[in-house]
Motif scaffolding. Structure first.
Motif, PDB file in Angstrom:
ATOM      1  N   ARG A  60       0.831  -1.200   0.000  1.00  0.00           N
ATOM      2  CA  ARG A  60       0.000   0.000   0.000  1.00  0.00           C
ATOM      3  C   ARG A  60       0.873   1.261   0.000  1.00  0.00           C
ATOM      4  NH1 ARG A  60      -3.994  -0.566   3.024  1.00  0.00           N
ATOM      5  NH2 ARG A  60      -3.655  -2.586   4.050  1.00  0.00           N
ATOM      6  N   PHE A  61       2.139   1.131   0.435  1.00  0.00           N
ATOM      7  CA  PHE A  61       3.043   2.274   0.487  1.00  0.00           C
ATOM      8  C   PHE A  61       3.993   2.320  -0.710  1.00  0.00           C
ATOM      9  CE2 PHE A  61       1.977   1.450   4.992  1.00  0.00           C
ATOM     10  CZ  PHE A  61       1.398   2.674   5.286  1.00  0.00           C
ATOM     11  N   SER A  62       3.706   1.525  -1.735  1.00  0.00           N
ATOM     12  CA  SER A  62       4.554   1.513  -2.935  1.00  0.00           C
ATOM     13  C   SER A  62       4.347   2.784  -3.743  1.00  0.00           C
ATOM     14  CB  SER A  62       4.224   0.294  -3.801  1.00  0.00           C
ATOM     15  OG  SER A  62       2.898   0.409  -4.315  1.00  0.00           O
ATOM     16  N   GLU A  63       5.259   3.016  -4.673  1.00  0.00           N
ATOM     17  CA  GLU A  63       5.161   4.197  -5.538  1.00  0.00           C
ATOM     18  C   GLU A  63       3.901   4.157  -6.388  1.00  0.00           C
ATOM     19  OE1 GLU A  63       6.994   7.112  -6.111  1.00  0.00           O
ATOM     20  OE2 GLU A  63       7.674   6.549  -4.116  1.00  0.00           O
ATOM     21  N   THR A  64       3.385   2.966  -6.628  1.00  0.00           N
ATOM     22  CA  THR A  64       2.177   2.834  -7.453  1.00  0.00           C
ATOM     23  C   THR A  64       0.930   3.244  -6.679  1.00  0.00           C
ATOM     24  OG1 THR A  64       3.197   0.984  -8.643  1.00  0.00           O
ATOM     25  CG2 THR A  64       0.796   1.257  -8.843  1.00  0.00           C
ATOM     26  N   ARG A  65       0.813   2.775  -5.433  1.00  0.00           N
ATOM     27  CA  ARG A  65      -0.416   3.011  -4.663  1.00  0.00           C
ATOM     28  C   ARG A  65      -0.342   4.247  -3.770  1.00  0.00           C
ATOM     29  NH1 ARG A  65      -1.630  -2.848  -2.208  1.00  0.00           N
ATOM     30  NH2 ARG A  65      -3.180  -1.630  -1.011  1.00  0.00           N
ATOM     31  N   LYS A  66       0.787   4.502  -3.161  1.00  0.00           N
ATOM     32  CA  LYS A  66       1.021   5.715  -2.358  1.00  0.00           C
ATOM     33  C   LYS A  66      -0.095   5.996  -1.342  1.00  0.00           C
ATOM     34  CE  LYS A  66       3.827   8.111  -5.811  1.00  0.00           C
ATOM     35  NZ  LYS A  66       3.994   9.336  -6.637  1.00  0.00           N
ATOM     36  N   GLU A  67      -0.505   4.974  -0.623  1.00  0.00           N
ATOM     37  CA  GLU A  67      -1.602   5.174   0.331  1.00  0.00           C
ATOM     38  C   GLU A  67      -1.194   6.048   1.514  1.00  0.00           C
ATOM     39  OE1 GLU A  67      -4.034   1.894   1.479  1.00  0.00           O
ATOM     40  OE2 GLU A  67      -4.101   1.050  -0.551  1.00  0.00           O
ATOM     41  N   ASP A  68       0.121   6.189   1.738  1.00  0.00           N
ATOM     42  CA  ASP A  68       0.554   7.109   2.789  1.00  0.00           C
ATOM     43  C   ASP A  68       0.261   8.551   2.418  1.00  0.00           C
ATOM     44  OD1 ASP A  68       2.442   6.643   0.760  1.00  0.00           O
ATOM     45  OD2 ASP A  68       4.056   7.515   1.957  1.00  0.00           O
ATOM     46  N   GLN A  69       0.104   8.823   1.118  1.00  0.00           N
ATOM     47  CA  GLN A  69      -0.291  10.163   0.670  1.00  0.00           C
ATOM     48  C   GLN A  69      -1.798  10.256   0.456  1.00  0.00           C
ATOM     49  OE1 GLN A  69       1.871  12.777   0.450  1.00  0.00           O
ATOM     50  NE2 GLN A  69       3.279  11.296   1.381  1.00  0.00           N
ATOM     51  N   VAL A  70      -2.358   9.223  -0.175  1.00  0.00           N
ATOM     52  CA  VAL A  70      -3.802   9.232  -0.452  1.00  0.00           C
ATOM     53  C   VAL A  70      -4.599   9.291   0.855  1.00  0.00           C
ATOM     54  CG1 VAL A  70      -5.717   7.941  -1.473  1.00  0.00           C
ATOM     55  CG2 VAL A  70      -3.481   7.960  -2.608  1.00  0.00           C
ATOM     56  N   PHE A  71      -4.149   8.545   1.849  1.00  0.00           N
ATOM     57  CA  PHE A  71      -4.859   8.494   3.136  1.00  0.00           C
ATOM     58  C   PHE A  71      -4.008   9.075   4.267  1.00  0.00           C
ATOM     59  CE2 PHE A  71      -6.393   4.770   0.650  1.00  0.00           C
ATOM     60  CZ  PHE A  71      -7.693   5.205   0.429  1.00  0.00           C
ATOM     61  N   LYS A  72      -3.264  10.106   3.953  1.00  0.00           N
ATOM     62  CA  LYS A  72      -2.322  10.646   4.947  1.00  0.00           C
ATOM     63  C   LYS A  72      -3.030  11.186   6.193  1.00  0.00           C
ATOM     64  CE  LYS A  72      -1.833  15.238   2.793  1.00  0.00           C
ATOM     65  NZ  LYS A  72      -0.848  16.189   2.204  1.00  0.00           N
ATOM     66  N   ARG A  73      -4.284  11.599   6.066  1.00  0.00           N
ATOM     67  CA  ARG A  73      -5.004  12.087   7.238  1.00  0.00           C
ATOM     68  C   ARG A  73      -5.326  10.959   8.214  1.00  0.00           C
ATOM     69  NH1 ARG A  73      -6.736  17.231   7.291  1.00  0.00           N
ATOM     70  NH2 ARG A  73      -8.489  16.821   8.687  1.00  0.00           N
ATOM     71  N   ASN A  74      -5.264   9.726   7.731  1.00  0.00           N
ATOM     72  CA  ASN A  74      -5.517   8.581   8.613  1.00  0.00           C
ATOM     73  C   ASN A  74      -4.230   8.011   9.205  1.00  0.00           C
ATOM     74  OD1 ASN A  74      -7.672   8.366   6.179  1.00  0.00           O
ATOM     75  ND2 ASN A  74      -8.614   7.824   8.125  1.00  0.00           N
ATOM     76  N   PHE A  75      -3.074   8.425   8.645  1.00  0.00           N
ATOM     77  CA  PHE A  75      -1.793   7.905   9.111  1.00  0.00           C
ATOM     78  C   PHE A  75      -1.256   8.860  10.176  1.00  0.00           C
ATOM     79  CE2 PHE A  75       2.806   6.859   8.619  1.00  0.00           C
ATOM     80  CZ  PHE A  75       2.711   5.500   8.851  1.00  0.00           C
ATOM     81  N   LEU A  76      -1.653   8.607  11.427  1.00  0.00           N
ATOM     82  CA  LEU A  76      -1.379   9.546  12.514  1.00  0.00           C
ATOM     83  C   LEU A  76      -0.372   9.004  13.532  1.00  0.00           C
ATOM     84  CD1 LEU A  76      -5.044  10.766  13.222  1.00  0.00           C
ATOM     85  CD2 LEU A  76      -3.271  11.919  11.885  1.00  0.00           C
ATOM     86  N   ALA A  77       0.356   7.957  13.154  1.00  0.00           N
ATOM     87  CA  ALA A  77       1.278   7.334  14.111  1.00  0.00           C
ATOM     88  C   ALA A  77       2.343   8.302  14.611  1.00  0.00           C
ATOM     89  CB  ALA A  77       1.941   6.118  13.470  1.00  0.00           C
ATOM     90  N   PHE A  78       2.705   9.290  13.782  1.00  0.00           N
ATOM     91  CA  PHE A  78       3.689  10.291  14.194  1.00  0.00           C
ATOM     92  C   PHE A  78       3.040  11.624  14.554  1.00  0.00           C
ATOM     93  CE2 PHE A  78       6.193   7.365  11.510  1.00  0.00           C
ATOM     94  CZ  PHE A  78       7.171   7.010  12.434  1.00  0.00           C
TER      95      PHE A  78
END
Length: 503
Positions: A415-433
């Motif tokens: 999901r974090f590959s250059e193709t899918r980039k879910e860390d950018q698409v769903f960055k508002r949900n990635f709140l670990a930091f």
């Protein structure tokens, strides 16, 4: 007169009982008024609230809060030792907390009784210009040059501990629980990277003892008396910050003498010394005592969060053989243990899939599942609810990690590959930091440490989980960990361990 005294004496017990009953009634009414329509217990035990349930089994306690919030508006409530709490499951509502950390809205506390436990000199309690000033001072700690210095130190510590673990496992003949071993690895890494040459062996041992006291107290009832774990933890924090303050003073002297930085505190003090030598006054909050407090903040963030991530990385690699094989294939193309060379920062950057695995570990099992804040004033959170002043608010990073993402219940590094980039698409949900002004300043350091560990552990060791009932269940200690402490059989995978050294 005597009769009046006698009457008062005879009535005193009833008056005390009536006052106590009135207090308890008002406490319950206050709780219900603050609760309003939100889901949560209709009755809470007097004074201590549900603190016993929280301390006895934090996993079940927070699971119930999350489940209750999921059945309504993304919020649920409870009551802990005189404190009304609001649990936030909904990501967008959590963003309202993270984005409003300021004197007249929310104060980040890091722990329900954090200020009392950590002390005043801590970065998480700062706001506005003061906070920005300190973060600017910290910036030199995480430049490419500084991070390169740290990666070398990290690898030496990781290798030393991996060899020790394999010896403990007797070449795979008996299982070992990794929880305490990983904590020791991370504590030595933090000591070496943060204050390297300024702690001798005796100081390191005392440091370890005090940090263990702090860990124990952070999970206990907040009774600040001799003999109670919380009180012992608070005094341990004082000793730890004093030790770190001494390290800051030694580093300033060394940097003033023109020596090269060898650890994090050196990069920090080098910038402060340069500012002073240019004729400017010392930057705000740069005296040794305050820096000691800030360093403890780093230590707390790096130590326990990293321990959680390393444990879950091993657990997930064991559960996902295909992921493990891809990590080994990628690392093998880029770095060879037979070279006796450290992994360079360029090689680390090439390990794209391994970094995706690390990101997925942090998403799937965020170490700090919640980030407590205190409401400084009544705050209008939604159309239907205003958070009362004094409430401890718990935005759930864990719940956000399972919202938005594609098939979020699946461990899927791609999901974090250059193709899918879910860390950018769903960055508002990635709140670990975190998010907003208090987002983790050391996240690149933390990710490098996790990637290095995954690369070296999977390359140098063969491992198999010793599975037991419920071994993958979550426990809090204080960040989350597998219930069994991640118990594994270990054996060496390579002909010989690399002979790594600083050059």
């Amino acid at each position: 007169m005597i009769s009046s005294v006698s009457i008062f004496t005879s009535l005193a017990p009833y008056m005390i009982l009536s006052a106590l009953l009135l207090f308890l009634l008002l406490e319950q009414l206050s709780y219900l008024v603050k609760k309003r329509h939100l889901p949560g217990p209709l009755f809470v035990p007097p004074i201590i609230g549900n603190a016993v349930a929280l301390v006895r089994d934090p996993t079940s306690f927070w699971y119930k809060q999350s489940a209750t919030a999921g059945n309504s508006v993304g919020l649920s409530v409870n009551y802990i030792i005189g404190k009304f709490i609001v649990y936030i499951r909904d990501t967008e509502l959590s963003h309202q907390i993270f984005s409003n950390v300021r004197p007249d809205a929310f104060h980040l506390v890091g722990h329900p009784f954090g200020k009392k436990l950590f002390g005043d000199h801590n970065l998480i309690y700062m706001f506005g210009d003061d906070h920005k000033s300190v973060r600017r001072q910290i910036a030199p700690n995480f430049t490419p040059k500084a991070l390169s210095t740290y990666t070398s130190l990290q690898q030496l510590v990781i290798l030393r501990h991996l060899r020790r673990w394999e010896e403990t496992s007797s070449a795979g003949s008996r299982p070992v629980s990794l929880r305490h071993l990983v904590r020791e690895l991370n504590l030595e890494t933090s000591q070496t990277v943060f204050v390297g040459p300024y702690l001798d062996k005796e100081a390191r041992n005392k440091f370890r003892t005090d940090y263990n006291l702090f860990n124990l107290g952070s999970m206990s009832l907040p009774i600040d008396l001799p003999g109670f774990a919380f009180g012992e933890a608070r005094r341990a924090v004082t000793r730890l910050t004093e030790t770190l303050a001494v390290c800051a003073g030694k580093s300033k002297s060394r940097m003033a003498a023109g020596e090269e930085p060898t650890c994090l505190i050196d990069f920090w003090m080098q910038a402060i010394v340069a500012e002073i030598e240019s004729g400017n006054p010392p930057p705000p909050h740069s005296d040794d005592d305050e820096i000691g407090g800030f360093l403890f903040d780093f230590l707390f963030a790096a130590q326990d969060a990293s321990t959680s991530s390393l444990l879950w990385a091993v657990a997930m690699l064991d559960s996902e053989p295909e992921v493990l094989n891809r990590v080994r294939e990628e690392v093998g193309r880029i770095w060879s243990p037979e070279s006796d060379e450290l992994i360079t920062v360029d090689q680390l950057a090439e390990m794209e899939y391994t970094r995706s695995v690390a990101l997925e570990v942090v998403r799937f099992r965020p170490p700090a599942t919640m980030v407590p804040h205190v409401a400084a004033t009544d705050f209008h959170l939604s159309k239907s609810y205003t958070i009362p002043k004094g409430t401890i608010v718990f935005p759930s990073v864990f719940d956000s990690s399972f919202q938005g993402f594609t098939k979020p219940d699946r461990f899927d590094p791609d999901r974090f590959s250059e193709t899918r980039k879910e860390d950018q698409v769903f960055k508002r949900n990635f709140l670990a930091f975190g998010w907003g002004p208090h987002q983790c300043v050391g996240q690149r350091y933390a990710m490098n440490h996790l990637v290095l560990f995954i690369a070296m552990f999977s390359t140098l060791l063969d491992f198999k989980r010793f599975r037991s009932d419920g071994c993958d269940e979550i426990v809090y200690c204080p960040t989350i960990s597998p219930k069994d402490g991640c118990t594994v059989f270990l054996s060496r995978r390579v002909a010989a361990y690399p002979a790594l050294s600083l050059k």
